[in-house]
Design an enzyme around this catalytic site. Sequence first.
Site, PDB file in Angstrom:
ATOM      1  N   CYS A  93       0.883  -1.186  -0.132  1.00  0.00           N
ATOM      2  CA  CYS A  93      -0.076   0.094   0.035  1.00  0.00           C
ATOM      3  C   CYS A  93       0.861   1.281  -0.199  1.00  0.00           C
ATOM      4  CB  CYS A  93      -0.843  -0.073   1.301  1.00  0.00           C
ATOM      5  SG  CYS A  93      -2.031  -1.424   1.261  1.00  0.00           S
ATOM      6  N   HIS A 387      -9.830   2.261  -2.058  1.00  0.00           N
ATOM      7  CA  HIS A 387      -8.393   1.973  -1.818  1.00  0.00           C
ATOM      8  C   HIS A 387      -7.710   1.234  -2.805  1.00  0.00           C
ATOM      9  CE1 HIS A 387      -4.726   1.450   0.309  1.00  0.00           C
ATOM     10  NE2 HIS A 387      -5.040   0.692   1.403  1.00  0.00           N
ATOM     11  N   CYS A 417      -0.455   3.301   6.426  1.00  0.00           N
ATOM     12  CA  CYS A 417      -0.098   1.789   6.913  1.00  0.00           C
ATOM     13  C   CYS A 417       0.082   1.082   5.754  1.00  0.00           C
ATOM     14  CB  CYS A 417      -1.203   1.079   7.983  1.00  0.00           C
ATOM     15  SG  CYS A 417      -2.737   0.841   7.352  1.00  0.00           S
TER      16      CYS A 417
HETATM   17  C1  LIG Z   1      -2.210  -1.430   4.540  1.00  0.00           C
HETATM   18  C2  LIG Z   1      -3.230  -1.370   4.066  1.00  0.00           C
HETATM   19  O1  LIG Z   1      -3.928  -0.475   3.702  1.00  0.00           O
HETATM   20  S1  LIG Z   1      -4.469  -2.793   4.392  1.00  0.00           S
HETATM   21  C3  LIG Z   1      -6.120  -2.595   3.485  1.00  0.00           C
HETATM   22  C4  LIG Z   1      -6.065  -3.117   2.270  1.00  0.00           C
HETATM   23  N1  LIG Z   1      -7.298  -3.289   1.815  1.00  0.00           N
HETATM   24  C5  LIG Z   1      -8.251  -3.947   2.122  1.00  0.00           C
HETATM   25  O2  LIG Z   1      -7.717  -4.836   3.161  1.00  0.00           O
HETATM   26  C6  LIG Z   1      -9.591  -3.947   1.870  1.00  0.00           C
HETATM   27  C7  LIG Z   1     -10.668  -4.347   3.020  1.00  0.00           C
HETATM   28  N2  LIG Z   1     -11.818  -4.370   2.194  1.00  0.00           N
HETATM   29  C8  LIG Z   1     -12.187  -5.499   1.921  1.00  0.00           C
HETATM   30  O3  LIG Z   1     -11.627  -6.544   1.762  1.00  0.00           O
HETATM   31  C9  LIG Z   1     -13.771  -5.775   1.345  1.00  0.00           C
HETATM   32  O4  LIG Z   1     -14.174  -4.487   1.100  1.00  0.00           O
HETATM   33  C10 LIG Z   1     -14.864  -6.295   2.333  1.00  0.00           C
HETATM   34  C11 LIG Z   1     -14.391  -7.957   2.367  1.00  0.00           C
HETATM   35  C12 LIG Z   1     -14.547  -5.698   3.835  1.00  0.00           C
HETATM   36  C13 LIG Z   1     -16.186  -6.073   1.772  1.00  0.00           C
HETATM   37  O5  LIG Z   1     -16.415  -6.522   0.693  1.00  0.00           O
HETATM   38  P1  LIG Z   1     -17.697  -6.391  -0.071  1.00  0.00           P
HETATM   39  O6  LIG Z   1     -18.935  -7.427   0.602  1.00  0.00           O
HETATM   40  O7  LIG Z   1     -17.655  -6.915  -1.684  1.00  0.00           O
HETATM   41  O8  LIG Z   1     -18.157  -5.151   0.265  1.00  0.00           O
HETATM   42  P2  LIG Z   1     -19.341  -4.376  -0.344  1.00  0.00           P
HETATM   43  O9  LIG Z   1     -18.853  -2.699  -0.597  1.00  0.00           O
HETATM   44  O10 LIG Z   1     -19.917  -4.755  -1.729  1.00  0.00           O
HETATM   45  O11 LIG Z   1     -20.504  -4.063   0.535  1.00  0.00           O
HETATM   46  C14 LIG Z   1     -20.988  -5.196   1.194  1.00  0.00           C
HETATM   47  C15 LIG Z   1     -22.671  -4.888   1.667  1.00  0.00           C
HETATM   48  O12 LIG Z   1     -22.357  -3.910   2.651  1.00  0.00           O
HETATM   49  C16 LIG Z   1     -23.326  -2.818   2.774  1.00  0.00           C
HETATM   50  N3  LIG Z   1     -22.455  -1.744   2.922  1.00  0.00           N
HETATM   51  C17 LIG Z   1     -21.318  -1.282   2.600  1.00  0.00           C
HETATM   52  N4  LIG Z   1     -21.105   0.068   2.914  1.00  0.00           N
HETATM   53  C18 LIG Z   1     -22.267   0.250   3.495  1.00  0.00           C
HETATM   54  C19 LIG Z   1     -22.510   1.706   4.427  1.00  0.00           C
HETATM   55  N5  LIG Z   1     -21.783   2.698   4.326  1.00  0.00           N
HETATM   56  N6  LIG Z   1     -23.910   1.625   4.664  1.00  0.00           N
HETATM   57  C20 LIG Z   1     -24.623   0.471   4.718  1.00  0.00           C
HETATM   58  N7  LIG Z   1     -24.303  -0.478   3.962  1.00  0.00           N
HETATM   59  C21 LIG Z   1     -23.290  -0.631   3.507  1.00  0.00           C
HETATM   60  C22 LIG Z   1     -24.076  -3.080   1.558  1.00  0.00           C
HETATM   61  O13 LIG Z   1     -25.388  -3.637   1.920  1.00  0.00           O
HETATM   62  C23 LIG Z   1     -23.226  -3.823   0.597  1.00  0.00           C
HETATM   63  O14 LIG Z   1     -24.157  -4.520  -0.343  1.00  0.00           O
HETATM   64  P3  LIG Z   1     -24.725  -4.027  -1.374  1.00  0.00           P
HETATM   65  O15 LIG Z   1     -24.143  -2.480  -1.800  1.00  0.00           O
HETATM   66  O16 LIG Z   1     -24.678  -4.934  -2.560  1.00  0.00           O
HETATM   67  O17 LIG Z   1     -26.282  -3.703  -1.204  1.00  0.00           O
END
Ligand SMILES: CC(=O)SCCNC(=O)CCNC(=O)[C@H](O)C(C)(C)COP(=O)(O)OP(=O)(O)OC[C@H]1O[C@@H](n2cnc3c(N)ncnc32)[C@H](O)[C@@H]1OP(=O)(O)O
Length: 431
Positions: A93, A387, A417
């Site tokens: 990252c 991200h 991070c």
């Molecule tokens: C060093 C570093 O930077 S480490 C970081 C590196 N990056 C990461 O690790 C990425 C982290 N994120 C992830 O892995 C993924 O986003 C996850 C696994 C957390 C989620 O993945 P997904 O399930 O595909 O997320 P998605 O955005 O589609 O959200 C799933 C559901 O949550 C709900 N949702 C998400 N955000 C919101 C919100 N703000 N309010 C209400 N509901 C929400 C929705 O219902 C959504 O489904 P829909 O849009 O189809 O109705």
Amino acid sequence: MIKLPKQRVYLVDGARTPFLKARSGPGPFTPVDLSVQCGRPLLARQKFDRKALDLVILGCVNVIADEMNPARVAALRLGLGEQMVAFTMQINCGSGMQSIDTAYRYIRDGSHQMILAGGAEALSHSPLVLRNSAVEWFGKMNAAKGPLDQARAMAGIKPEFFKPVIGLERGLTDPITELNMGQTAEVLAHRFNIDREMADTYAMQSHHRLASAQKDGTLDDEVLPAFDRDGTVYDHDDGVRPDSDMEGLAKLKPVFEKPYGKVTAGNSSQITDGASWVILASQQAVDEHGLEPIAEIKDSEWAALDPSIMGLGPVMSASPIVQRHGLTLDDINLWELNEAFAAQLLACLAAWEDDDFCRELLGMDKAFGRIDRERLNVDGGAISLGHPVGTSGNRIVLHLANAMKKRGAKRGIATECIGGGLGGAMLLEAV
Ligand SMILES: CC(=O)SCCNC(=O)CCNC(=O)[C@H](O)C(C)(C)COP(=O)(O)OP(=O)(O)OC[C@H]1O[C@@H](n2cnc3c(N)ncnc32)[C@H](O)[C@@H]1OP(=O)(O)O
């Protein structure tokens, strides 16, 4: 030994694509496509001839097979000429910030005058890695001579071949601790007592801040529209949820530690595609081309720590910068602290306020201090806009420079991070 003169280094312009949420299949753009989409209009709006650029550096974590060394492919597609040296950097990252830092050091030390430094990531195009038995089977299929041979090879097919070893989690698991990035955020939530309400409140604020920045035109010079081959226009960060509220966020189940974890899809950064570039120039280049810098890059720092608490990378990397400039946390007027996870970001803020932590890990005699929340990620962050891992470090430096100019801020720090147990930070000053 030849001693090169130290030059002042300025960020003179920059732009990025909209950040596009990775949906079920590969998105419309590869990392190089994204780099070209925002690089072309960025260069078109410059006063200087493209030949004035000395070097292109691009951060990219997931390089795709037909774009090896994407920096060079992007440089050629941007029309920067066959003579343009271009290389790609990978430090997870931190890649997009590492490209700026390398450019900063080259210019500061006098060997270069003007560098295009970027970050590009298309997480929706992340390679799927298949198990060795599947790779062997594909090899046999390819080598088969004639229909009989082919039929024999085909008979060896197994359903497991279609289950990737590294797949849709897109390389977000630390190979040493075997913790997914989200699990490292859970470790920090536990250590610093970050509860669900705190994480969700922060996430909601991120969406509201980005929505308002999109609405009031704050991002207009920074985010340039992208166009695909069908003529579809992508003109805004499409992961934003302007109507995000606590009720909706509270309904989401923990993703990484079930059932009691604090990290949900709503308070995590999103999986996204996007690219960003900045142009760095020396004082000499600024004078020669009549450029108008946005900010000066004053310092940078990289730090290493236990991979299972990699989310504290900002504390470990930004603190030494603040200390060696004789400043306090309060002297920093704006902060961009990459929102990998709300719990991780809040843990950083808590760590700076924690006597024990600052004694043990920063070698201080008490807590470093408190960061004013109104100075932090003022226009949203990775939770609302996504991200693209190799890009985010570049974006936060670019946005910090623009936000400092808009708000008349004197000093700012961009910090993040980095998976694997690293942190990166840069200090910018107004010009
Ligand atoms: C060093 C570093 O930077 S480490 C970081 C590196 N990056 C990461 O690790 C990425 C982290 N994120 C992830 O892995 C993924 O986003 C996850 C696994 C957390 C989620 O993945 P997904 O399930 O595909 O997320 P998605 O955005 O589609 O959200 C799933 C559901 O949550 C709900 N949702 C998400 N955000 C919101 C919100 N703000 N309010 C209400 N509901 C929400 C929705 O219902 C959504 O489904 P829909 O849009 O189809 O109705």
